[in-house]
Design a protein around this motif. Structure first.
Motif, PDB file in Angstrom:
ATOM      1  N   ILE A   7       0.292  13.661  -3.501  1.00  0.00           N
ATOM      2  CA  ILE A   7       1.613  13.142  -3.869  1.00  0.00           C
ATOM      3  C   ILE A   7       1.407  11.773  -4.504  1.00  0.00           C
ATOM      4  N   ARG A   8       2.125  11.553  -5.563  1.00  0.00           N
ATOM      5  CA  ARG A   8       2.179  10.233  -6.201  1.00  0.00           C
ATOM      6  C   ARG A   8       3.655   9.858  -6.211  1.00  0.00           C
ATOM      7  N   SER A   9       4.005   8.775  -5.504  1.00  0.00           N
ATOM      8  CA  SER A   9       5.414   8.440  -5.320  1.00  0.00           C
ATOM      9  C   SER A   9       5.596   6.970  -4.980  1.00  0.00           C
ATOM     10  N   THR A  10       6.794   6.484  -5.242  1.00  0.00           N
ATOM     11  CA  THR A  10       7.207   5.202  -4.701  1.00  0.00           C
ATOM     12  C   THR A  10       7.504   5.424  -3.218  1.00  0.00           C
ATOM     13  N   ALA A  11       7.823   4.334  -2.514  1.00  0.00           N
ATOM     14  CA  ALA A  11       8.025   4.444  -1.067  1.00  0.00           C
ATOM     15  C   ALA A  11       9.249   3.659  -0.618  1.00  0.00           C
ATOM     16  N   ILE A  12       9.772   4.064   0.518  1.00  0.00           N
ATOM     17  CA  ILE A  12      10.912   3.386   1.130  1.00  0.00           C
ATOM     18  C   ILE A  12      10.412   2.669   2.384  1.00  0.00           C
ATOM     19  N   GLU A 123      -3.336  -3.821   9.478  1.00  0.00           N
ATOM     20  CA  GLU A 123      -3.557  -4.652   8.287  1.00  0.00           C
ATOM     21  C   GLU A 123      -3.183  -3.899   7.013  1.00  0.00           C
ATOM     22  N   ALA A 124      -3.557  -2.646   6.940  1.00  0.00           N
ATOM     23  CA  ALA A 124      -3.207  -1.834   5.766  1.00  0.00           C
ATOM     24  C   ALA A 124      -1.696  -1.635   5.691  1.00  0.00           C
ATOM     25  N   LEU A 125      -1.059  -1.392   6.834  1.00  0.00           N
ATOM     26  CA  LEU A 125       0.395  -1.227   6.857  1.00  0.00           C
ATOM     27  C   LEU A 125       1.078  -2.487   6.337  1.00  0.00           C
ATOM     28  N   HIS A 126       0.609  -3.637   6.781  1.00  0.00           N
ATOM     29  CA  HIS A 126       1.174  -4.903   6.326  1.00  0.00           C
ATOM     30  C   HIS A 126       1.032  -5.043   4.806  1.00  0.00           C
ATOM     31  N   ALA A 127      -0.134  -4.714   4.277  1.00  0.00           N
ATOM     32  CA  ALA A 127      -0.378  -4.815   2.826  1.00  0.00           C
ATOM     33  C   ALA A 127       0.519  -3.847   2.054  1.00  0.00           C
ATOM     34  N   ILE A 128       0.721  -2.659   2.583  1.00  0.00           N
ATOM     35  CA  ILE A 128       1.577  -1.662   1.930  1.00  0.00           C
ATOM     36  C   ILE A 128       3.023  -2.158   1.899  1.00  0.00           C
ATOM     37  N   LEU A 129       3.513  -2.658   3.034  1.00  0.00           N
ATOM     38  CA  LEU A 129       4.883  -3.170   3.088  1.00  0.00           C
ATOM     39  C   LEU A 129       5.065  -4.378   2.160  1.00  0.00           C
ATOM     40  N   GLN A 130       4.062  -5.235   2.084  1.00  0.00           N
ATOM     41  CA  GLN A 130       4.129  -6.379   1.165  1.00  0.00           C
ATOM     42  C   GLN A 130       4.204  -5.924  -0.281  1.00  0.00           C
ATOM     43  N   ALA A 131       3.424  -4.922  -0.630  1.00  0.00           N
ATOM     44  CA  ALA A 131       3.425  -4.405  -2.001  1.00  0.00           C
ATOM     45  C   ALA A 131       4.805  -3.867  -2.371  1.00  0.00           C
ATOM     46  N   GLN A 134       7.241  -6.805  -2.851  1.00  0.00           N
ATOM     47  CA  GLN A 134       7.022  -7.500  -4.123  1.00  0.00           C
ATOM     48  C   GLN A 134       7.488  -6.680  -5.313  1.00  0.00           C
ATOM     49  N   ASP A 135       7.336  -5.353  -5.228  1.00  0.00           N
ATOM     50  CA  ASP A 135       7.750  -4.487  -6.328  1.00  0.00           C
ATOM     51  C   ASP A 135       8.148  -3.115  -5.781  1.00  0.00           C
ATOM     52  N   PRO A 136       9.456  -2.859  -5.659  1.00  0.00           N
ATOM     53  CA  PRO A 136       9.916  -1.575  -5.136  1.00  0.00           C
ATOM     54  C   PRO A 136       9.474  -0.370  -5.977  1.00  0.00           C
ATOM     55  N   GLU A 137       9.028  -0.609  -7.202  1.00  0.00           N
ATOM     56  CA  GLU A 137       8.546   0.481  -8.060  1.00  0.00           C
ATOM     57  C   GLU A 137       7.060   0.769  -7.852  1.00  0.00           C
ATOM     58  N   THR A 138       6.443   0.096  -6.899  1.00  0.00           N
ATOM     59  CA  THR A 138       5.028   0.323  -6.607  1.00  0.00           C
ATOM     60  C   THR A 138       4.803   1.798  -6.275  1.00  0.00           C
ATOM     61  N   THR A 139       3.795   2.364  -6.900  1.00  0.00           N
ATOM     62  CA  THR A 139       3.476   3.775  -6.697  1.00  0.00           C
ATOM     63  C   THR A 139       2.252   3.907  -5.806  1.00  0.00           C
ATOM     64  N   PHE A 140       2.304   4.880  -4.916  1.00  0.00           N
ATOM     65  CA  PHE A 140       1.211   5.173  -4.002  1.00  0.00           C
ATOM     66  C   PHE A 140       0.717   6.591  -4.255  1.00  0.00           C
ATOM     67  N   GLU A 141      -0.544   6.827  -3.917  1.00  0.00           N
ATOM     68  CA  GLU A 141      -1.111   8.167  -4.028  1.00  0.00           C
ATOM     69  C   GLU A 141      -1.601   8.613  -2.664  1.00  0.00           C
ATOM     70  N   VAL A 142      -1.214   9.812  -2.289  1.00  0.00           N
ATOM     71  CA  VAL A 142      -1.663  10.407  -1.037  1.00  0.00           C
ATOM     72  C   VAL A 142      -2.480  11.642  -1.411  1.00  0.00           C
ATOM     73  N   ASP A 143      -3.727  11.660  -0.970  1.00  0.00           N
ATOM     74  CA  ASP A 143      -4.641  12.765  -1.256  1.00  0.00           C
ATOM     75  C   ASP A 143      -5.051  13.375   0.080  1.00  0.00           C
ATOM     76  N   PHE A 149      -4.958   7.285   1.341  1.00  0.00           N
ATOM     77  CA  PHE A 149      -3.673   6.721   0.922  1.00  0.00           C
ATOM     78  C   PHE A 149      -4.031   5.517   0.060  1.00  0.00           C
ATOM     79  N   THR A 150      -3.647   5.554  -1.209  1.00  0.00           N
ATOM     80  CA  THR A 150      -4.110   4.560  -2.165  1.00  0.00           C
ATOM     81  C   THR A 150      -2.954   3.851  -2.847  1.00  0.00           C
ATOM     82  N   LEU A 151      -3.157   2.571  -3.075  1.00  0.00           N
ATOM     83  CA  LEU A 151      -2.266   1.764  -3.894  1.00  0.00           C
ATOM     84  C   LEU A 151      -3.027   1.493  -5.195  1.00  0.00           C
TER      85      LEU A 151
END
Length: 193
Positions: A7-12, A123-131, A134-143, A149-151
């Motif tokens: 999945i490649r998606s933005t996140a809530i 730590e990763a959760l904190h970085a994901i929430l910060q991203a 900073q930009d609600p259009e940030t896209t993540f990839e789940v493989d 789980f990639t930013l």
């Protein structure tokens, strides 16, 4: 169940800790016996006032945020054993929930219903929430196959564990019965041996 590979998606973002299953889907909405329609009442008491008006300050009512990934705080899905919680998240449109810790029963219910719980380090959760902040259009990839789980914007990559049986089922879109049926020829060959 739908097949899940990538999945490649933005996140809530929902950076609230100890979200229990009654907050995810309140008990008063558990009267149906099919999985459809539960998304309408996902986080009902947080999304709506008592007279049914949307609460503008709740993240699911904010048009800035959208996507198939919910990024939640620690200890997501705690509380009662309620398969309806996974149904509600899936019916709403989520395919992945990210947290630094999941209640075991919720994790099992999610996997049984095509919803991938991705557990990352705090730590990763904190970085994901910060991203996302900073930009609600940030896209993540789940493989799922590679369990990552990639930013892509920053190169942040977190790995996650999943039961090998559940991984096979999700990749192929199997429930438990579908999995057994996929082995039919092998079972028949064993019976005739």
């Amino acid at each position: 169940m739908e097949k899940f590979t990538q999945i490649r998606s933005t996140a809530i973002p929902l950076p609230i800790e100890d979200v229990d299953t009654d907050q995810i889907i309140p008990a008063r909405f558990l009267k149906a016996t099919t999985r459809e329609g539960f998304g309408d009442n996902l986080f009902r008491d947080w999304r709506y006032t008592s007279d049914g008006q949307q609460k503008t300050d709740f993240v699911l009512n904010n048009p800035t945020y959208r996507g198939q990934i919910l990024v939640a705080g620690k200890n997501f899905g705690c509380g009662s054993s309620r398969e309806h919680a996974a149904w509600a998240l899936y019916d709403y449109g989520f395919r992945v929930v990210v947290s630094s810790f999941f209640a075991d029963i919720f994790r099992g219910n999610a996997l049984n219903n095509g919803l991938l719980p991705v557990q990352v380090t705090p730590e990763a959760l904190h970085a994901i929430l910060q991203a996302i902040e900073q930009d609600p259009e940030t896209t993540f990839e789940v493989d799922l196959e590679n369990q990552t789980f990639t930013l892509p914007a920053t190169g942040l990559e977190a790995t996650f564990d999943i039961d090998p049986f559940r991984k096979i089922c999700m990749i192929n879109g199997y429930d438990d019965i579908d999995y057994l049926l996929s082995l039919k020829s092998e079972i028949e060959a064993f019976e005739h041996a």
